[in-house]
Design a protein around this motif. Sequence first.
Motif, short mmCIF file in Angstrom:
data_model
loop_
_atom_site.label_atom_id
_atom_site.label_comp_id
_atom_site.label_asym_id
_atom_site.label_seq_id
_atom_site.Cartn_x
_atom_site.Cartn_y
_atom_site.Cartn_z
N UNK A 43 33.81 -0.44 32.26
CA UNK A 43 35.22 -0.40 31.89
C UNK A 43 35.54 -1.47 30.85
N UNK A 44 34.81 -2.57 30.90
CA UNK A 44 35.16 -3.67 30.02
C UNK A 44 34.47 -3.60 28.67
N UNK A 45 33.33 -3.02 28.63
CA UNK A 45 32.57 -3.03 27.39
C UNK A 45 32.55 -1.65 26.76
N UNK A 46 32.54 -1.67 25.45
CA UNK A 46 32.41 -0.40 24.77
C UNK A 46 31.02 0.16 25.01
N UNK A 82 37.43 3.67 21.99
CA UNK A 82 36.25 4.01 22.80
C UNK A 82 36.66 4.44 24.21
N UNK A 83 37.82 3.96 24.65
CA UNK A 83 38.28 4.40 25.96
C UNK A 83 38.85 5.82 25.89
N UNK A 103 28.21 -10.88 24.21
CA UNK A 103 28.19 -9.69 25.06
C UNK A 103 27.44 -9.97 26.36
N UNK A 162 29.70 -11.92 28.43
CA UNK A 162 30.80 -11.09 28.86
C UNK A 162 30.40 -10.28 30.08
N UNK A 168 36.62 -5.46 19.39
CA UNK A 168 36.53 -6.16 20.67
C UNK A 168 37.91 -6.48 21.20
N UNK A 203 39.57 -3.85 23.21
CA UNK A 203 39.12 -3.58 24.58
C UNK A 203 40.13 -4.13 25.57
N UNK A 204 40.14 -3.61 26.78
CA UNK A 204 41.03 -4.22 27.75
C UNK A 204 40.59 -5.66 27.91
N UNK A 205 41.52 -6.55 28.03
CA UNK A 205 41.14 -7.95 28.01
C UNK A 205 40.27 -8.31 29.21
N UNK A 206 39.11 -8.80 28.93
CA UNK A 206 38.38 -9.49 29.98
C UNK A 206 38.95 -10.88 29.88
#
Lengths: 1121, 490
Positions: A101-104, A191-192, B19, B22, B40, B43-46
Amino acid sequence: MTPHASLRVGHRLGCHWRKKGVRNRFAIPFVNWRLPPFPAPAPQPQSRLPIAWYTSLFPRLRPFVFSASSATRHRRVPAAVQSFCLAATALALLAIGSIAAADAPSPAAPANQPALTFEKDIRPIFKAFCFDCHGAEAEHKGGLDLRLRRLIAAGGETGPAIVPGDAAKSLLLEKLRAGEMPPSEKKVPAEQIAKIEAWIAAGAPTLHDEPAEIGPEVDITPEERSYWAFQPPAMPAISQFASTDRVRTPIDAVLVGHLREKGLAFSPDADRPTLIRRASFDLIGLPPTPEEIAQFVADPAPDAYEKLIDRLLASPHYGERWGRHWLDVAGYADSRGATADAPRPHVYKYRDYVIRSLNADKPWNEFLVEQLAGDELVPQPHKNLSPDQIDKLVATGFLRMAVDATGTVPDLEQASNQVLADTIKIVSSGLLGLTVGCAQCHDHRYDPISQRDYYSIRAVFEPALNPAHWRYENQRFVSLNTEEEQARTAAIEADAVKITEERTARQTELLAVELEKELALLPEALRDPLRLAWQTAADKRSPEQTKQLMESPRIGGLSGGTLYLYNPKAAADLKEFGDRAAALRATKPAENMISVLTEVPGETPATHLFYRGDLKQPRDEIAPADLTIATPPGVRFLIPAHDPMLPTTGRRLAWARHLVDGRHPLVGRVLVNRIWLHHFGRPLVDTPGDFGVLGARPNLPELLDLLAVELVNDGWSLKRLHRQIMTSTVYRQSSHGDPAKEAIDSANNLYWRMPLQRLDAEVLRDRMLATAGILDRTMFGPPVPVEDDATGQVVVKSDLPRRSIYLQVQRNKPVTFLTAFDAPVMETNCDRRLSSTVATQSLMMMNSEVVLKRSAALADRLAQQTPVDFPAPGALNIPSGTAQWQFGAGRFDWSSDRVADFRPLPTWNGSAWNGTGQTADPALAYVSLTRSGSLPCDSQHAALRRWTAPADGTLSIDGRLNHPAAAGDGIEARIVSSRHGVAGQWLVHKSAVATTPGPLEVKQGDTIDFVVDCRESTDADAAEWIAELRLAATDGNQLGHWNSAADFAGPQMPSLASQVAYAWQLAFGRPITAEEFSAVGPFLAQRIDDLGHNFHADPARGAMADLSQQLLSANEFLYVD
Amino acid sequence: MNPRIHPDFDSAFSRRAFLQRNSLGLGGVALACLLGDEKLLANPPTKPVDPHVLDLKPRQPHFQPRAKAMISLFMQGGPSHVDLLDPKPELTRLNDTNYDQQVEFSGVNRASRKLFASPWKFAPHGASGTEVSELLPHTAGIVDDICVIRSMKAQINNHDLRYFFGGIPGIPGRPSLGAWMLYGLGCESQELPAYVVLSDPASLPVDEAMNWTAGFMPPMFQGTLLRPQEPRIVNLDPPARLKGLPQQQNMALLAELNRRHLDGHPGEADLEARIASYELAARMQTAAKEALDVGQETEATQKLYGMDNPTTRDFGTRCLIARRLVERGVRFVQLFLERQVWDHHLNIRANLPAVCLRSDQPSAALVTDLKARGLLDTTVVHWGGEIGRLPVMEAEANPLHAGRDHNGQGFSMWLAGGRFRGGMTFGSTDEVGHHAVENIVTPNDFQATLLHQFGLDHQKLVYNHNGRDQSLTDNRPARVVGEIIHSAGV
């Protein structure tokens, strides 16, 4: 996940945790097993392997059978043990799910990637971006509810949102792509969207059958439930290892499994000086003394280390060190924050309570309950309190740490709401390791915390932080005074109130006068209506009156608060009433107050969910409860609105007891994670305040669980936990690197060595004070005030050398030295400190007043306290010394042009050579020589500083003589050579001269006397005389160099070499090495030479201060191995 | 010890390293900013664990920046826009008549509704014809390089600088604009403080350090207050006893001790970083001294800033120091006059000209000088206060000593350089100058626009604090005021 079988290990030194019966589960005799050659083949993950399997791998391993007590123990948590494996499996799933979910997704993702499912992959996206409008609220925008796959397929007003299997026809995708949805600026990343597309194309699969309906409370999917942090901690299976692995505790057993898997092993144990330094800074935040180190290093007992840990745990300084950690979490400050940042004079008692509780090893469950609900454990009214009851009330200071602007800003509702929100923030990040703050406005976007959950927690605290019955700062105190004292106080207060009433009456009169004055300036016709409008209360005025006042702003603006603007004299007049009241109040008996949080009995506010967090939009009433996710499905912990056995609601007490019932998934883990953090400088979960989905995952989950389970089983004793951690091999390892191991695990994630740690700001300051020998170890009490210095830096007032935990924490005025080294500025609270490295820190170490003072203090200590025979690795090659000098009395004989009757002064008082003080020899009695000072007695008894030539050569003398006093008639000074007679002479009175005779030829054994003599008067004859001497051979080579001040010495002065060696011992807790010693020699020589040239009053001391400063600034001082 | 500090920042935080980290839940938005990778960011925030950025090395912004540095000449107290930058003929016409609109007063005892025309004359200047008051003759000379915003609106009616610099009224502890810039961009100079505050010898501004606080960010992002006289930097100079050779000897010994210690801990990044920080501190001692030494400037330059005149000497010196700092890579310089010197409730006829005399020439000189050196394109110069002043009179009883009360509803400021459009005015107040009415610019708009010039998106530049992604504008309405920005050449 442990790959090892559930065998338990025996170990040689492992018995130290066996004191209590419950812990002898590890008590098996040690057998010197040998393992196959390293690395061992890593057993494949499997939850529990049969012993037979394990022994087949390790044939010489004797199978261990659970002892009765360990079996008993396992019965105590059978479900937990079972579920550990489930949790482990869940973790594996999550590791895939959450990272995905967090990474592309990488473009080259393998084809066999697990299929996307709604629960794991898609719902988290919708939750983050869409649920606000399409799920969270009772009303769904456009009738579309995205919480279930079938509801999505059913769609809303514009038809089905998706067509499973046909992405191109799916309206939802179209809206996302066009950026139409979500309407806010935060769009779903491409990407999501691609992931959603892939999922639809795959037929929009789900993992499970979907529920028939969704209740308002529970909207937590099994996937969310299975997140690691929400599983109850479970005792991991512990593998068995042999002595070569140096497994001393279960912690080691867990770690060694991981290490071996990677081809790693623990580093060797650190040496004993390192261990005692490490343990001392860790447990008490202070350096060990040289004696303590020597004793420990020499202790032949096999359990010398364990005894050391026990001694440190018993130290009263333990509470100061570990209390500081907790005060970070609580957000402790001695001031209220916000613009005014007024002091909170009584809260230091909470700080002291924390220190005392930790020292007493108060079980952490009790400690937490007291801090959350201590007031509910003490009967009301709070009178005739026992010490224990006082403690329980003081403990509630924890809930009074938030910044509080109430009473200083007009909007109480908003300000008190902020206090409540901040308090929940402190409690949730500190105790639960969750950030619930965002659920104030909407369901948490990533964690399964609904907005209703947030308000359930709020309902726990709202009765005590009730805006309708708000207790302002000065209403939070409970007096510990006697009833008689309180009665006296009340009587005085009543009188003071009378004065206040008089003030009000006077103010009314003054206002009337000003009103008339202002009215008189206006046309007659306006006066009466304006007067009437002014006198009418604001909310009773007609629109016409409001308009009238608007048009005459000076009338409209006149009020008690602005009267001073109209009539400055009135302000003085009214102030006089205030002063009188204050003076009267000052006569009250001294109040011993404690600051307390409690509820107003019988006043229970209703807690409402605020729509979008807006307190002007209250919605459903919410009952107190724990977070839904913190309990298993269907067993939500609900709290009765009111405990009938208590005058207060009992909500906090019920919640607190629930938190520490031993089954809560978060409380224990969050605590042990912090404890690990402080021991190792890094936590097991990298986000100590956030165990949620956005936080970090534990890289050693079973270690976290082991500690959490042990904590509860050990009766929540922190000291036992410290002991278990610190007696482990992992803690005792050397911190030194190893290239081979770095290549495998450069980040040391598996703890193959002890991490090097920089000292916390407070420990650094305390270490400097302790090393300089000036630390004031007084415990407890009101904060030591801080102030601005001339350069605008915040410093400790009068530079009081108290421990840093006792320094005043003024939020707007943090101590410069401490914040420079990353002490938190208490905006709310501090989850985890940073460790920064910036040049301003270096400048501070190089040039700041505070560091220079500490350096000078250390130099003083070295001069005064170095044991005379303290061993040094050699002699310092400093071409000067005391051997050439004698200190005496005598007279200058005019006829022979020589010094006669030289007699050494007999007594040394620590800083001066003196005469006998005996009347039998009155003349000698009053001669005195100090480092740079000379005091003759009379013309027959001059003060003599005698230098004897060690070799033939040419002597040059460069000196400075000063007679500062105006009284008397001054002094005569001479330099007299035993070979040539007077080389120079000077008369000085309230003046200074250079004493530089020409070069003198000397032969070995010749004496040169520096004679200070009286003239007619014997008054005020003290002179300062410092001389530099250089001896050169006939070929010009320098033979030596002396300085009368540097070389001045008493009979038992420690040599500079001893001082240097002792400096190393004090600063670094170890002996100086020969190499270091030989580097210091030239440094001191240079510095002494330089200072001597500048006629420094004490060049050796000055040079030692410079050396001390470098020791206090060195990495070895700032970091602990 | 923090395993994430590494002197070799770039390799330690290579994309791959990022990465990898991460995946262990480290990493985060702050790092993503550093990588300048919008993908990046999307992306949903980590969540950033804590700020990984423990140094001030330069970082890539979100998009191509226009400006590199900013100098804010903060005119605390509320300069009277209707007397300086916002000519109001209608106010002149209505002089002495009663104003019939609602007004909020602060000095109620002297409140009046009598409209008060500016005692000073306005005239158009430059090619642009921007009108400024006769009180600002030097500013008149640079009108073609500045953009005068005449529609500022603070909404609150009091001196809340913190609000202006990124605070929220009533909520303490928010980082200031400069702290956000440093967090997002780092600093090109490692030898000078990245964010410098120059205050007046007479006194600090009101609210003191709250104006340059780092709030909930680490202290390294806060402004460094230079003392008004030498020594301007605290702890920069050794005490006399250690100056020169002694300190060199000390540092040599320290380096030796640290080297031996490091031998026992090869490759320990923390230790190496601290050794380097001592070297940096030593370089700073020289570099900062040099940067602050205005004596190196030519007589002509010193004269340009008014350093030959006692009235302008102090502010002129500080403006010149600001230019020298920016020239050497400092990111943000904030200048203040004493306290709220522009707060002219009374005696505006005497006091406003006095403060203009102190500040007008140096302010204009700064723009002229930066331009002459080719630095104006990349340096934003900001001139303005937190509020303006009312068109009505305060203390009408004695008109010769009258003044003007606070006006948070409409006022003016100017911006120059950093690709802001010179020679323009933007927005307007109503006919008498009370309310901003056209193209209103709020403090949050101002903040968003400035960040934008530095290549930062005010919504994306987030710092995680208390479990929440915080931003400078804090989700309040804020827009980048594109109309005042040069579109070409980006």
